[in-house]
Scaffold this motif. Structure first.
Motif, PDB file in Angstrom:
ATOM      1  N   THR A  18       1.749   6.750  -6.716  1.00  0.00           N
ATOM      2  CA  THR A  18       0.684   7.681  -7.090  1.00  0.00           C
ATOM      3  C   THR A  18       1.093   9.108  -6.756  1.00  0.00           C
ATOM      4  O   THR A  18       0.902  10.025  -7.554  1.00  0.00           O
ATOM      5  CB  THR A  18      -0.631   7.320  -6.366  1.00  0.00           C
ATOM      6  OG1 THR A  18      -1.005   5.998  -6.715  1.00  0.00           O
ATOM      7  CG2 THR A  18      -1.746   8.273  -6.737  1.00  0.00           C
ATOM      8  N   HIS A  19       1.668   9.289  -5.573  1.00  0.00           N
ATOM      9  CA  HIS A  19       2.099  10.633  -5.168  1.00  0.00           C
ATOM     10  C   HIS A  19       3.192  11.163  -6.093  1.00  0.00           C
ATOM     11  O   HIS A  19       3.162  12.331  -6.490  1.00  0.00           O
ATOM     12  CB  HIS A  19       2.598  10.612  -3.721  1.00  0.00           C
ATOM     13  CG  HIS A  19       3.142  11.928  -3.273  1.00  0.00           C
ATOM     14  ND1 HIS A  19       2.344  13.031  -3.080  1.00  0.00           N
ATOM     15  CD2 HIS A  19       4.403  12.325  -2.997  1.00  0.00           C
ATOM     16  CE1 HIS A  19       3.094  14.047  -2.700  1.00  0.00           C
ATOM     17  NE2 HIS A  19       4.349  13.643  -2.650  1.00  0.00           N
ATOM     18  N   SER A  45       2.397   1.712  -3.409  1.00  0.00           N
ATOM     19  CA  SER A  45       1.378   2.189  -4.340  1.00  0.00           C
ATOM     20  C   SER A  45       1.083   3.667  -4.118  1.00  0.00           C
ATOM     21  O   SER A  45       0.997   4.456  -5.073  1.00  0.00           O
ATOM     22  CB  SER A  45       0.096   1.362  -4.171  1.00  0.00           C
ATOM     23  OG  SER A  45      -0.948   1.919  -4.911  1.00  0.00           O
ATOM     24  N   ARG A  46       0.920   4.052  -2.853  1.00  0.00           N
ATOM     25  CA  ARG A  46       0.645   5.461  -2.543  1.00  0.00           C
ATOM     26  C   ARG A  46       1.810   6.347  -2.951  1.00  0.00           C
ATOM     27  O   ARG A  46       1.615   7.446  -3.455  1.00  0.00           O
ATOM     28  CB  ARG A  46       0.362   5.632  -1.049  1.00  0.00           C
ATOM     29  CG  ARG A  46      -0.908   5.004  -0.585  1.00  0.00           C
ATOM     30  CD  ARG A  46      -2.084   5.967  -0.730  1.00  0.00           C
ATOM     31  NE  ARG A  46      -3.337   5.354  -0.412  1.00  0.00           N
ATOM     32  CZ  ARG A  46      -3.884   5.328   0.789  1.00  0.00           C
ATOM     33  NH1 ARG A  46      -3.283   5.912   1.792  1.00  0.00           N
ATOM     34  NH2 ARG A  46      -5.041   4.742   0.972  1.00  0.00           N
ATOM     35  N   ARG A  47       3.014   5.875  -2.706  1.00  0.00           N
ATOM     36  CA  ARG A  47       4.192   6.682  -3.086  1.00  0.00           C
ATOM     37  C   ARG A  47       4.285   6.833  -4.607  1.00  0.00           C
ATOM     38  O   ARG A  47       4.625   7.896  -5.103  1.00  0.00           O
ATOM     39  CB  ARG A  47       5.464   6.065  -2.528  1.00  0.00           C
ATOM     40  CG  ARG A  47       5.587   6.256  -1.035  1.00  0.00           C
ATOM     41  CD  ARG A  47       6.987   5.995  -0.518  1.00  0.00           C
ATOM     42  NE  ARG A  47       7.024   6.118   0.909  1.00  0.00           N
ATOM     43  CZ  ARG A  47       7.077   7.274   1.581  1.00  0.00           C
ATOM     44  NH1 ARG A  47       7.112   8.401   0.910  1.00  0.00           N
ATOM     45  NH2 ARG A  47       7.110   7.301   2.899  1.00  0.00           N
ATOM     46  N   LEU A  86       0.830  -1.201   0.000  1.00  0.00           N
ATOM     47  CA  LEU A  86       0.000   0.000   0.000  1.00  0.00           C
ATOM     48  C   LEU A  86       0.865   1.251   0.000  1.00  0.00           C
ATOM     49  O   LEU A  86       0.606   2.196  -0.753  1.00  0.00           O
ATOM     50  CB  LEU A  86      -0.925   0.002   1.224  1.00  0.00           C
ATOM     51  CG  LEU A  86      -1.805   1.237   1.406  1.00  0.00           C
ATOM     52  CD1 LEU A  86      -2.799   1.349   0.248  1.00  0.00           C
ATOM     53  CD2 LEU A  86      -2.544   1.163   2.733  1.00  0.00           C
ATOM     54  N   GLU A  87       1.911   1.236   0.812  1.00  0.00           N
ATOM     55  CA  GLU A  87       2.806   2.389   0.868  1.00  0.00           C
ATOM     56  C   GLU A  87       3.486   2.614  -0.489  1.00  0.00           C
ATOM     57  O   GLU A  87       3.575   3.745  -0.970  1.00  0.00           O
ATOM     58  CB  GLU A  87       3.856   2.197   1.956  1.00  0.00           C
ATOM     59  CG  GLU A  87       4.802   3.368   2.084  1.00  0.00           C
ATOM     60  CD  GLU A  87       5.822   3.190   3.186  1.00  0.00           C
ATOM     61  OE1 GLU A  87       6.536   4.168   3.455  1.00  0.00           O
ATOM     62  OE2 GLU A  87       5.920   2.095   3.765  1.00  0.00           O
ATOM     63  N   PHE A 144       1.716  14.993   2.251  1.00  0.00           N
ATOM     64  CA  PHE A 144       1.603  13.581   1.879  1.00  0.00           C
ATOM     65  C   PHE A 144       2.242  12.685   2.929  1.00  0.00           C
ATOM     66  O   PHE A 144       1.658  11.675   3.340  1.00  0.00           O
ATOM     67  CB  PHE A 144       2.253  13.342   0.512  1.00  0.00           C
ATOM     68  CG  PHE A 144       2.423  11.892   0.180  1.00  0.00           C
ATOM     69  CD1 PHE A 144       1.333  11.121  -0.192  1.00  0.00           C
ATOM     70  CD2 PHE A 144       3.657  11.275   0.273  1.00  0.00           C
ATOM     71  CE1 PHE A 144       1.476   9.773  -0.481  1.00  0.00           C
ATOM     72  CE2 PHE A 144       3.820   9.938  -0.012  1.00  0.00           C
ATOM     73  CZ  PHE A 144       2.719   9.184  -0.396  1.00  0.00           C
ATOM     74  N   GLU A 169      -1.998   7.150   8.277  1.00  0.00           N
ATOM     75  CA  GLU A 169      -2.746   6.000   7.755  1.00  0.00           C
ATOM     76  C   GLU A 169      -2.009   4.687   8.013  1.00  0.00           C
ATOM     77  O   GLU A 169      -2.595   3.716   8.482  1.00  0.00           O
ATOM     78  CB  GLU A 169      -2.980   6.154   6.252  1.00  0.00           C
ATOM     79  CG  GLU A 169      -3.970   7.230   5.899  1.00  0.00           C
ATOM     80  CD  GLU A 169      -4.093   7.448   4.399  1.00  0.00           C
ATOM     81  OE1 GLU A 169      -3.476   6.692   3.618  1.00  0.00           O
ATOM     82  OE2 GLU A 169      -4.814   8.375   4.011  1.00  0.00           O
ATOM     83  N   GLN A 203       0.109  12.526   6.113  1.00  0.00           N
ATOM     84  CA  GLN A 203      -1.090  11.720   5.907  1.00  0.00           C
ATOM     85  C   GLN A 203      -0.738  10.238   5.796  1.00  0.00           C
ATOM     86  O   GLN A 203      -1.401   9.384   6.388  1.00  0.00           O
ATOM     87  CB  GLN A 203      -1.821  12.175   4.649  1.00  0.00           C
ATOM     88  CG  GLN A 203      -3.073  11.381   4.366  1.00  0.00           C
ATOM     89  CD  GLN A 203      -3.732  11.784   3.055  1.00  0.00           C
ATOM     90  OE1 GLN A 203      -3.191  12.576   2.295  1.00  0.00           O
ATOM     91  NE2 GLN A 203      -4.891  11.226   2.795  1.00  0.00           N
ATOM     92  N   LEU A 204       0.321   9.926   5.061  1.00  0.00           N
ATOM     93  CA  LEU A 204       0.731   8.536   4.875  1.00  0.00           C
ATOM     94  C   LEU A 204       1.127   7.902   6.212  1.00  0.00           C
ATOM     95  O   LEU A 204       0.729   6.770   6.503  1.00  0.00           O
ATOM     96  CB  LEU A 204       1.887   8.444   3.883  1.00  0.00           C
ATOM     97  CG  LEU A 204       2.344   7.042   3.516  1.00  0.00           C
ATOM     98  CD1 LEU A 204       1.244   6.303   2.762  1.00  0.00           C
ATOM     99  CD2 LEU A 204       3.606   7.087   2.686  1.00  0.00           C
ATOM    100  N   THR A 213       1.569  12.184  -9.225  1.00  0.00           N
ATOM    101  CA  THR A 213       0.782  13.396  -8.978  1.00  0.00           C
ATOM    102  C   THR A 213       1.711  14.599  -8.886  1.00  0.00           C
ATOM    103  O   THR A 213       1.386  15.679  -9.384  1.00  0.00           O
ATOM    104  CB  THR A 213      -0.039  13.234  -7.677  1.00  0.00           C
ATOM    105  OG1 THR A 213      -0.882  12.090  -7.810  1.00  0.00           O
ATOM    106  CG2 THR A 213      -0.893  14.455  -7.415  1.00  0.00           C
TER     107      THR A 213
END
Length: 190
Positions: A65-66, A61-63, A58-59, A177, A184, A180-181, A69
């Motif tokens: 995406t970030h 994937s989020r990184r 998940l981390e 980011f 979470e 928030q990360l 972005t």
């Protein structure tokens, strides 16, 4: 008193006779409890390892995406900066100064457009990428009309120079980011 001694003797004989059986039953109970505790600990460890793997995925994937972005945000900011530079160029006092500003903007817009085309955006970011590419093409066309002598392969080389405002915006977005990360992921890892 005699009855009392007799009863005590009988009780001791029964106790001594049943003692090995009771100790064996108690030992079996202790083994069963130890086995269950070991099984619970093993399962807890397996679950924690599985959760850690999922959280790491998940981390990542989020990184990713970030990161993409941030690329899109950076491109949008470059477009805004180049529009500002074009405005300055139109207000320039001399034709030479105007051409210099327009050509610099054109080289930078072409570079950002090339980088944006090369970005393999995630499906949820494709629409934003397409919008930015369209804006870059329109901006490049306007700048090409202003600089007809500029060859099509005239592109800025090396890393893009970011303005101080650009860096502050990216740093601010990165800090938000990360906060928030961590919130979470911290809740998931407990």
């Amino acid at each position: 008193k005699r009855v009392h001694r007799v009863l005590q003797r009988r009780w001791r004989r029964l106790r001594d006779r049943d003692r090995p059986r009771s100790l064996a039953a108690l030992a079996a109970l202790v083994r069963a409890v130890d086995s269950i505790e070991a099984d619970v600990a093993r399962r807890r460890l397996e679950d924690q390892e599985r959760i850690d793997v999922e959280v790491d995925q998940l981390e990542a994937s989020r990184r990713k995406t970030h990161e993409q972005t941030q690329e899109l945000l950076s491109t949008a900011m470059v477009i805004r900066e180049e529009k500002r530079r074009m405005k300055q160029a139109w207000e320039a006092k001399t034709l030479k100064e105007k051409q210099k500003l327009m050509r610099r903007s054109l080289r930078r817009v072409r570079r950002v457009g090339r980088d944006m085309k090369a970005l393999n955006a995630m499906p949820e970011l494709k629409e934003k990428q397409a919008t930015l590419l369209k804006s870059l093409r329109m901006l490049a066309q306007r700048l090409s009309n202003e600089c007809p002598e500029s060859p099509p392969d005239d592109v800025e080389d090396g890393p893009l120079e970011l303005s101080e405002e650009h860096r502050r915006e990216l740093d601010k977005a990165n800090a938000a980011f990360e906060t928030q990360l961590q919130e979470e992921l911290g809740g998931l890892r407990k």
